[in-house]
Design a protein around this motif. Sequence first.
Motif, PDB file in Angstrom:
ATOM      1  N   LEU A   7      -6.816  -0.633  -3.765  1.00 38.54           N
ATOM      2  CA  LEU A   7      -6.186  -1.620  -4.234  1.00 38.54           C
ATOM      3  C   LEU A   7      -5.626  -2.642  -3.177  1.00 38.54           C
ATOM      4  CD1 LEU A   7      -3.998  -0.054  -7.085  1.00 38.54           C
ATOM      5  CD2 LEU A   7      -6.002  -1.600  -7.568  1.00 38.54           C
ATOM      6  N   GLY A   8      -5.425  -1.976  -2.141  1.00 42.92           N
ATOM      7  CA  GLY A   8      -5.019  -2.934  -0.553  1.00 42.92           C
ATOM      8  C   GLY A   8      -6.152  -3.629  -0.282  1.00 42.92           C
ATOM      9  N   VAL A   9      -7.298  -3.151  -0.330  1.00 44.74           N
ATOM     10  CA  VAL A   9      -8.455  -3.965   0.121  1.00 44.74           C
ATOM     11  C   VAL A   9      -8.644  -5.231  -0.740  1.00 44.74           C
ATOM     12  CG1 VAL A   9     -10.955  -3.956   0.340  1.00 44.74           C
ATOM     13  CG2 VAL A   9      -9.664  -2.027   1.229  1.00 44.74           C
ATOM     14  N   GLY A  19      -3.125   1.146   7.997  1.00 45.23           N
ATOM     15  CA  GLY A  19      -1.780   1.417   8.653  1.00 45.23           C
ATOM     16  C   GLY A  19      -0.807   1.897   7.464  1.00 45.23           C
ATOM     17  N   GLY A  20      -0.944   1.387   6.555  1.00 47.50           N
ATOM     18  CA  GLY A  20       0.056   1.831   5.452  1.00 47.50           C
ATOM     19  C   GLY A  20      -0.317   3.236   5.013  1.00 47.50           C
ATOM     20  N   VAL A  70       1.020  -1.098   0.248  1.00 48.99           N
ATOM     21  CA  VAL A  70       0.139  -0.005   0.005  1.00 48.99           C
ATOM     22  C   VAL A  70       0.836   1.214  -0.070  1.00 48.99           C
ATOM     23  CG1 VAL A  70      -1.776   1.482   1.300  1.00 48.99           C
ATOM     24  CG2 VAL A  70      -1.835  -1.187   0.935  1.00 48.99           C
ATOM     25  N   VAL A  71       2.003   1.225   0.642  1.00 46.78           N
ATOM     26  CA  VAL A  71       2.913   2.396   0.867  1.00 46.78           C
ATOM     27  C   VAL A  71       3.556   2.654  -0.476  1.00 46.78           C
ATOM     28  CG1 VAL A  71       4.943   3.211   2.011  1.00 46.78           C
ATOM     29  CG2 VAL A  71       3.260   2.217   3.589  1.00 46.78           C
TER      30      VAL A  71
END
Length: 470
Positions: free
Chosen positions: A221-223, A367-368, A195-196
């Motif tokens: 995209l992270g989900v 968190g990212g 994610v970062v």
Amino acid sequence: MSIKNTDEAAPPVTWPDGSEVEKSLGWKLNSMFGIQHILIMYVGCVAVPLAFGAAMQLDDHTVAMLINADLFVAGIITFLQSIGFGKISGARLPIIGGATFVQVATMISIGQQYGLPAVYGSMLAGGAIGMLLAWPFSRILKFFPPMVTGSVLLVLGVSLVSVATELVAGKKTGADGSANPDFGEPRNIAVAGVVVILAIVISALGKGLLSKAALFISMILGVLLCIPLGMVDFSGVGDEKIFGMITPFHFGAPEFPPMGVISMAIIMAVIFAETIASLSALSEITGKQLSKGDVARGLSVDGFSGVLGGVMNGFMDTVFNQNVGAVKTTRVYSRYATGTAGIFLIVLGLMPVTGAVIAALPDPVVGGVGMVLFGSIAVVGVGTLKKVSTGDTINSSIMALAIGLGLMNKFAPGMWDAFPEWTHSVLSDGVVLTAASALILNLVFNHTSIADRARANRREDKPVQYSAFL
């Protein structure tokens, strides 16, 4: 062979002049960036009613009601701060309002001693006092120079990184004190890392809208990445009602114990200090110059959040600093985007099922994104501190002490536990401690005769002849 002069090819650096704050992006973009702001603030906002409910041993249904009230109040405050209401209220900046943790310890203390009606009666009274003091308080803005606001923002950004880290790595111990087997799970850290990287790459290489929506896109995209990994659980969504109305004075007629009212009034003053620092940061980021009237109207909305929270079983709100980081990162300065977010928050407060969906976002994803946001706040703080002359030993000492005090509790959690409980809300909050210490030291050493005497002494000092010691 000739070498190209890259300096000449570099585009000129332009700084925001505040004009973008007043531009509406249209309902589609306002909605998209408004939703992005909500995704960023949601976890921190609902954490306050969750913590208060757990400490007061409230049942799940009551805690859910507190969350609804929390979001409802945050929506109204966000709309008022962003759009304003005549000449009475609203700083008219891209602001997201939300419940602050500063009040939790004091609310718990009042609740345990006097009961829940006293908690919300004291909050209501403290908010009313805040509204009365908003304009006088704004007159001390000159005592919040870059030295004070920069120190606060730096400590704030560094402190919030610990929140993002806990979302990524989890807590070391569970609620029962036993070791958490999922702490530092490589899969969670890897998801946050993706994610970062996505956020940085999209922000740096994307153009126009794509670059500005980097956080939103990286979160989505992270989900999607978490779904095949079994990290997304929406099973609890079906247990929530689609609509949930909030009942004013749910716990009964408000009560006003004098010590409770005084305590909440003090908390409101601390919230004022936080808000002034955040408004200063937004002024730096957006380029919009703040008048005393802008600050006063912003503080009056903080006070109103106490009144509204006391009536609707909510909480006192402040300017959410993680969203200040979002404004810095996305470079979307329109106050109409955050005003739209306020409308969505009001709707969320009346629709618990929608809130349950957002709450189901995997912690490593949130968190990212937080890592990027909170680091941005620290960068703003560093940039603000660059305006301070570090050659002046008085200013350097003030900044060093304020920053050191603010970070102590992060390196030694619980160090203030032996102090009276009523002091915990100030001493254990690094941001508040930094603001208070920097403000007081600045007053003493830069606005009294002590400063004149100290600087006069240094001017009279003769250079040390080191050769005499050789």
